[in-house]
Design an enzyme around this catalytic site. Structure first.
Site, PDB file in Angstrom:
ATOM      1  CB  VAL A  95       4.334  -0.343  -6.265  1.00  0.00           C
ATOM      2  CG1 VAL A  95       5.595  -0.536  -6.958  1.00  0.00           C
ATOM      3  CG2 VAL A  95       4.161  -1.445  -5.107  1.00  0.00           C
TER       4      VAL A  95
ATOM      5  CE  LYS B 156       3.809  -9.301  -4.432  1.00  0.00           C
ATOM      6  NZ  LYS B 156       3.786  -8.810  -3.186  1.00  0.00           N
TER       7      LYS B 156
ATOM      8  CB  VAL C 275      11.109 -11.449  -4.244  1.00  0.00           C
ATOM      9  CG1 VAL C 275      11.521 -12.391  -3.127  1.00  0.00           C
ATOM     10  CG2 VAL C 275      10.430 -12.702  -5.397  1.00  0.00           C
TER      11      VAL C 275
ATOM     12  N   GLY D 148      10.975  -6.255  -1.938  1.00  0.00           N
ATOM     13  CA  GLY D 148      10.526  -4.800  -1.639  1.00  0.00           C
ATOM     14  C   GLY D 148      12.106  -4.322  -2.202  1.00  0.00           C
TER      15      GLY D 148
ATOM     16  CB  ILE E 265      16.079  -6.955  -0.447  1.00  0.00           C
ATOM     17  CG1 ILE E 265      15.792  -6.556   0.979  1.00  0.00           C
ATOM     18  CG2 ILE E 265      17.419  -7.827  -0.438  1.00  0.00           C
ATOM     19  CD1 ILE E 265      15.197  -7.508   1.864  1.00  0.00           C
TER      20      ILE E 265
ATOM     21  N   GLY F  14       0.504   0.671   3.878  1.00  0.00           N
ATOM     22  CA  GLY F  14       0.620   0.057   2.308  1.00  0.00           C
ATOM     23  C   GLY F  14       1.414  -1.048   2.087  1.00  0.00           C
TER      24      GLY F  14
ATOM     25  CG  ASP G 236       3.227 -11.768  -0.773  1.00  0.00           C
ATOM     26  OD1 ASP G 236       2.913 -11.229  -1.853  1.00  0.00           O
ATOM     27  OD2 ASP G 236       4.115 -11.696  -0.175  1.00  0.00           O
TER      28      ASP G 236
ATOM     29  CE  LYS H  34       6.815 -10.835  -1.627  1.00  0.00           C
ATOM     30  NZ  LYS H  34       6.344 -10.255  -0.526  1.00  0.00           N
TER      31      LYS H  34
HETATM   32  P1  NAP Z   1      -2.569  -1.114  -4.978  1.00  0.00           P
HETATM   33  O1  NAP Z   1      -2.097  -0.054  -4.068  1.00  0.00           O
HETATM   34  O2  NAP Z   1      -3.942  -1.643  -4.817  1.00  0.00           O
HETATM   35  O3  NAP Z   1      -2.639  -0.221  -6.655  1.00  0.00           O
HETATM   36  C1  NAP Z   1      -3.243  -0.938  -7.501  1.00  0.00           C
HETATM   37  C2  NAP Z   1      -3.467   0.020  -8.802  1.00  0.00           C
HETATM   38  O4  NAP Z   1      -3.908  -0.734  -9.780  1.00  0.00           O
HETATM   39  C3  NAP Z   1      -4.249   1.022  -8.310  1.00  0.00           C
HETATM   40  O5  NAP Z   1      -3.766   2.298  -8.811  1.00  0.00           O
HETATM   41  C4  NAP Z   1      -5.615   0.840  -9.406  1.00  0.00           C
HETATM   42  O6  NAP Z   1      -6.271   2.020  -9.869  1.00  0.00           O
HETATM   43  C5  NAP Z   1      -5.029   0.070 -10.352  1.00  0.00           C
HETATM   44  N1  NAP Z   1      -5.739  -0.853 -10.918  1.00  0.00           N
HETATM   45  C6  NAP Z   1      -6.654  -1.874 -10.608  1.00  0.00           C
HETATM   46  N2  NAP Z   1      -7.147  -2.668 -11.509  1.00  0.00           N
HETATM   47  C7  NAP Z   1      -6.924  -2.125 -12.394  1.00  0.00           C
HETATM   48  C8  NAP Z   1      -7.424  -2.187 -13.873  1.00  0.00           C
HETATM   49  N3  NAP Z   1      -8.376  -3.191 -14.169  1.00  0.00           N
HETATM   50  N4  NAP Z   1      -6.870  -1.477 -14.780  1.00  0.00           N
HETATM   51  C9  NAP Z   1      -5.978  -0.549 -14.628  1.00  0.00           C
HETATM   52  N5  NAP Z   1      -5.571  -0.321 -13.299  1.00  0.00           N
HETATM   53  C10 NAP Z   1      -5.809  -1.148 -12.388  1.00  0.00           C
HETATM   54  O7  NAP Z   1      -1.338  -2.108  -5.439  1.00  0.00           O
HETATM   55  P2  NAP Z   1       0.132  -1.833  -4.866  1.00  0.00           P
HETATM   56  O8  NAP Z   1       0.163  -2.132  -3.094  1.00  0.00           O
HETATM   57  O9  NAP Z   1       0.741  -0.875  -5.468  1.00  0.00           O
HETATM   58  O10 NAP Z   1       0.691  -3.198  -5.365  1.00  0.00           O
HETATM   59  C11 NAP Z   1       0.921  -3.244  -6.868  1.00  0.00           C
HETATM   60  C12 NAP Z   1       1.725  -4.471  -7.042  1.00  0.00           C
HETATM   61  O11 NAP Z   1       3.129  -4.220  -6.610  1.00  0.00           O
HETATM   62  C13 NAP Z   1       1.066  -6.027  -6.720  1.00  0.00           C
HETATM   63  O12 NAP Z   1       1.482  -6.664  -7.549  1.00  0.00           O
HETATM   64  C14 NAP Z   1       1.670  -6.274  -5.440  1.00  0.00           C
HETATM   65  O13 NAP Z   1       1.849  -7.390  -5.230  1.00  0.00           O
HETATM   66  C15 NAP Z   1       3.176  -5.393  -5.599  1.00  0.00           C
HETATM   67  N6  NAP Z   1       4.131  -5.252  -4.622  1.00  0.00           N
HETATM   68  C16 NAP Z   1       3.731  -4.454  -3.399  1.00  0.00           C
HETATM   69  C17 NAP Z   1       4.222  -3.942  -2.535  1.00  0.00           C
HETATM   70  C18 NAP Z   1       3.902  -3.144  -1.465  1.00  0.00           C
HETATM   71  O14 NAP Z   1       4.648  -2.831  -0.491  1.00  0.00           O
HETATM   72  N7  NAP Z   1       2.728  -2.257  -1.624  1.00  0.00           N
HETATM   73  C19 NAP Z   1       5.782  -4.523  -2.470  1.00  0.00           C
HETATM   74  C20 NAP Z   1       6.178  -5.211  -3.781  1.00  0.00           C
HETATM   75  C21 NAP Z   1       5.422  -5.509  -4.571  1.00  0.00           C
HETATM   76  P3  NAP Z   1      -6.908   3.000  -9.109  1.00  0.00           P
HETATM   77  O15 NAP Z   1      -5.988   3.818  -8.508  1.00  0.00           O
HETATM   78  O16 NAP Z   1      -7.912   3.660 -10.344  1.00  0.00           O
HETATM   79  O17 NAP Z   1      -7.910   2.228  -8.116  1.00  0.00           O
HETATM   80  N1  HSE Z   2       2.216  -7.615   0.689  1.00  0.00           N
HETATM   81  C1  HSE Z   2       3.514  -7.886   0.400  1.00  0.00           C
HETATM   82  C2  HSE Z   2       4.355  -7.910   1.804  1.00  0.00           C
HETATM   83  C3  HSE Z   2       4.057  -6.456  -0.313  1.00  0.00           C
HETATM   84  O1  HSE Z   2       3.707  -7.551   2.891  1.00  0.00           O
HETATM   85  O2  HSE Z   2       5.636  -8.474   1.767  1.00  0.00           O
HETATM   86  C4  HSE Z   2       5.607  -6.978  -0.655  1.00  0.00           C
HETATM   87  O3  HSE Z   2       5.819  -7.842  -1.602  1.00  0.00           O
END
Ligand code: NAP
Ligand code: HSE
Length: 434
Positions: A14, A105, A132, A134, A136, A187, A201, A205
């Site tokens: 993200v 979330k 919640v 993505g 939308i 991702g 998850d 939400k």
């Molecule tokens: P991700 O790919 O696992 O990325 C997490 C990032 O956080 C990494 O860059 C990591 O750093 C950093 N991080 C982890 N621990 C840390 C710490 N202690 N201090 C500083 N930085 C730290 O996660 P993501 O998929 O982007 O998701 C992030 C958030 O968005 C989550 O809450 C997830 O539920 C939400 N979300 C995700 C999606 C989706 O489609 N992926 C959709 C909606 C919401 P490094 O790069 O150095 O490892």
């Molecule tokens: N892991 C979550 C999903 C990311 O698959 O819907 C979006 O919140």
């Protein structure tokens, strides 16, 4: 040009999406708003990690203080995920008077009372559109567009990963493991994918949506949750034969003077219902309000670009908030003691069920099973028994039932699973004839 500095905490899926969107569209936002959002700092965990972006020097840091202590950064986006240290970072930013945006979330559904309280106390903007659905705009829809309605129910496919898995298993005959691997590579999944698979998850939400819709904080711990870990391809196929699709549904409903029902579980829905056509990492929300009637929101529920789009919408709201210095207007959900008295326990809810027994293939088995169901007043709507096996072995017997109370079904299945002729734990999936 009026620039507004932003910090991003986390540079994963993200975080990178937000960076790329601003690289491409910051000028467009400037044209539309008169403010230019500029990323000043990005917090990561590991500076030595190889990043496939040419980032300007000094943009990355591992020290949160560089962001907290910088008064020239009024907006912070928490995109780390998980409870710790994300929650502390969010609270510290709020206490420093920063406007905070989060896609997390888990922290809202598990510690929303604390976070909303601090946001109110420090009069900060707290945006969580990306938490919640993505891309939308479901949060702003419930919080703002539908504010004049008494929300009666929200039914949604709210997790991209599990919807992707169920779609790929049925359409491409992928195994559960293979489909999950694909979702991870794209991702969509959480860092710990069991959060997706076990339904947590989705529960996070629906906890957030129900809290906004009904005005009281309904934490994750009050949501009944089942995931898709026990769903077999066989069940997806049988369901289809009966005219249903299996979806992991999140459900919240409040009848007038009735209790709140809030839960997440795999559900058979009629295959001609609009939610049944939601495939892959798409999400959809079917909302009923007393004046608006039924509305449907549909779009990409997970992934880098759609989620970044939601984060940016909050960045612009935070910029507006900063520029007009308006007081928080719409209240955050209130914390209610004795929440139990508002929530209907799952045992008291009535469902129709899909049940799959595994039993030895010999005369009298069906009557034993139906005898026990009858004892608990569960009436059968239809039965399919797969033909005789050449070799002796167990066969699936699939039944659809009429409505009965969850507690009765549980008792019946417990008794049935102890029968000698039953060879494996019986599977049940609730049916929602939407
Ligand atoms: P991700 O790919 O696992 O990325 C997490 C990032 O956080 C990494 O860059 C990591 O750093 C950093 N991080 C982890 N621990 C840390 C710490 N202690 N201090 C500083 N930085 C730290 O996660 P993501 O998929 O982007 O998701 C992030 C958030 O968005 C989550 O809450 C997830 O539920 C939400 N979300 C995700 C999606 C989706 O489609 N992926 C959709 C909606 C919401 P490094 O790069 O150095 O490892
Ligand atoms: N892991 C979550 C999903 C990311 O698959 O819907 C979006 O919140």
């Amino acid at each position: 040009m009026k620039e507004i500095n932003i910090a991003i905490l986390g540079f994963g899926t993200v975080g990178r999406g937000v960076y790329e969107l601003l690289e491409k569209n910051a000028s467009l936002i400037y044209q539309k708003t008169g403010f230019y959002p500029r990323i000043k700092k990005i917090l990561v965990k590991d500076l030595s990690k190889k990043r496939n972006k040419n980032l300007p020097n000094n943009l990355l840091t591992t020290h949160i203080e560089e962001i907290l202590e910088d008064d020239d950064i009024p907006i912070v986006c928490e995109l780390i995920g998980g409870i710790n240290p994300a929650k502390e970072f969010v609270l510290e930013c709020l206490r420093k008077g920063k406007q905070v945006i989060t896609a997390n979330k888990a922290i809202l559904a598990e510690c929303g009372d604390e976070i909303w309280k601090e946001a109110s106390k420090y009069r900060s903007y707290l945006g969580f559109e990306a938490s919640v659905g993505g891309g939308i705009p479901i949060i702003k829809t419930i919080k703002e567009a539908l504010i004049g309605n008494k929300i009666k129910s929200i039914v949604g496919i709210v997790n991209g990963t599990t919807n992707y898995i169920l779609t790929k298993m049925l359409e491409n005959q992928l195994s559960f493991k293979e489909a999950l691997k694909e979702a991870q590579a794209k991702g969509y999944s959480e860092a710990d994918p069991s959060l997706d698979i076990k339904g947590w998850d989705s529960a996070h939400k629906i906890s957030i949506l129900a809290s906004l819709a009904f005005g009281i904080y309904i934490p994750f711990s009050k949501v009944y949750v089942e995931g898709i870990e026990n769903i077999d391809l066989l069940d997806l196929k049988f369901a289809k034969d009966f005219g249903y699709m299996v979806k992991l549904l999140a459900f919240a409903q409040k009848e007038d003077r009735g209790k709140l029902e809030i839960r997440v579980h795999p559900t058979l829905i009629p295959e001609n219902h609009v939610l049944a056509s939601v495939r892959l990492n798409y999400n959809a929300f079917y909302i009923t309000g007393d004046f608006v009637g039924d509305i449907l929101l549909y779009g990409l529920g997970a992934g880098k670009e759609p989620t970044a789009s939601a984060v940016i919408s909050d960045i612009v709201s935070a910029m507006e908030y900063l520029s007009f210095k308006k007081e928080p207007f719409i209240k955050y959900p209130v914390v209610e003691e004795n929440l139990e008295k508002f929530i209907k326990p799952i045992e008291e809810v009535e469902f129709k069920y899909y049940i799959r027994f595994s039993a030895v293939d010999k005369p009298g088995v069906l009557s034993k099973i139906s005898g026990i169901l009858g004892k608990y007043e569960i009436s059968i709507a239809s039965v399919v028994q797969i033909g005789r096996q050449k070799k002796k072995g167990s066969v699936p017997i699939v039944m659809l039932t009429h409505e009965s109370k969850e507690k009765n079904l549980k008792k019946a299945l417990k008794e049935i699973d102890q029968l000698e002729v039953v060879t494996a734990l019986t599977k049940k999936i609730r049916i929602l004839d939407l």
